[in-house]
Design a protein around this motif. Structure first.
Motif, short mmCIF file in Angstrom:
data_model
loop_
_atom_site.label_atom_id
_atom_site.label_comp_id
_atom_site.label_asym_id
_atom_site.label_seq_id
_atom_site.Cartn_x
_atom_site.Cartn_y
_atom_site.Cartn_z
N TYR A 18 0.87 -1.18 0.00
CA TYR A 18 0.00 0.00 0.00
C TYR A 18 0.90 1.23 0.00
O TYR A 18 1.89 1.27 0.74
CB TYR A 18 -0.90 0.02 1.24
N ARG A 19 0.56 2.24 -0.80
CA ARG A 19 1.36 3.47 -0.87
C ARG A 19 0.49 4.68 -0.56
O ARG A 19 -0.64 4.79 -1.06
CB ARG A 19 1.95 3.66 -2.27
N THR A 30 8.98 2.89 5.36
CA THR A 30 8.42 1.62 4.93
C THR A 30 8.11 0.80 6.17
O THR A 30 8.97 0.62 7.03
CB THR A 30 9.41 0.86 4.01
N TYR A 31 6.88 0.33 6.25
CA TYR A 31 6.41 -0.37 7.44
C TYR A 31 5.80 -1.72 7.03
O TYR A 31 4.92 -1.76 6.18
CB TYR A 31 5.35 0.45 8.17
N THR A 32 6.28 -2.77 7.60
CA THR A 32 5.72 -4.10 7.37
C THR A 32 4.68 -4.36 8.45
O THR A 32 4.90 -4.06 9.62
CB THR A 32 6.82 -5.17 7.41
N PHE A 33 3.54 -4.89 8.04
CA PHE A 33 2.55 -5.27 9.04
C PHE A 33 2.01 -6.65 8.71
O PHE A 33 2.13 -7.14 7.59
CB PHE A 33 1.43 -4.23 9.16
N LEU A 50 3.38 -1.17 4.05
CA LEU A 50 2.89 0.19 3.88
C LEU A 50 4.08 1.08 3.55
O LEU A 50 5.05 1.12 4.32
CB LEU A 50 2.20 0.68 5.15
N ILE A 51 4.02 1.76 2.41
CA ILE A 51 5.08 2.68 2.02
C ILE A 51 4.52 4.09 2.10
O ILE A 51 3.56 4.43 1.41
CB ILE A 51 5.60 2.38 0.61
#
Length: 119
Positions: free
Chosen positions: A52-53, A96-99, A116-117
């Motif tokens: 997702y950006r 940049t977040y990894t979930f 999530l970027i």
């Protein structure tokens, strides 16, 4: 001053403090609004996208639409969504977040990951 008068004054002062506290909201308690909305859909042990950006430094309403019992948490952004709390407005910092799914939802739970970027 009689004891009864002193107690009445103390009660009135306490009531004023309680009533003023009830009407005061901190910034985190106020419901923010956002023009930008990001919907994350979760079902069948996957998210609808792997990435997702969004543009950063603006309020964004994150929404979770889920079939089944799924959630997401991104601790670095103080973002937490689940079936009981499906919407949250935050202003994310670039990164940049990894979930992953934050609720043990079944045999495919370990595969529910996305990125999530924030640009």
């Amino acid at each position: 001053m009689s004891l009864r008068t002193a107690l009445s004054c103390a009660t009135a002062i306490i009531a004023v403090f309680i009533l003023s506290a009830c009407g005061t909201k901190t910034a985190s308690q106020e419901q923010q609004t956002a023009e930008v909305k990001l919907i994350i859909k979760a079902s069948n042990y996957k998210f609808d996208q792997t990435e997702y950006r969004v543009k950063g430094n603006q309020p964004i309403q994150f929404s979770l639409e889920t079939t089944g019992n799924h959630g997401i948490t991104i601790n670095e952004l103080d973002l937490s969504l689940d079936p009981t709390n499906q919407n949250q407005v935050i202003t994310p910092a670039a990164g940049t977040y990894t979930f992953e799914c934050s609720i043990a939802c079944g045999s495919g739970h370990k595969d529910m990951k996305a990125t999530l970027i924030v640009e």
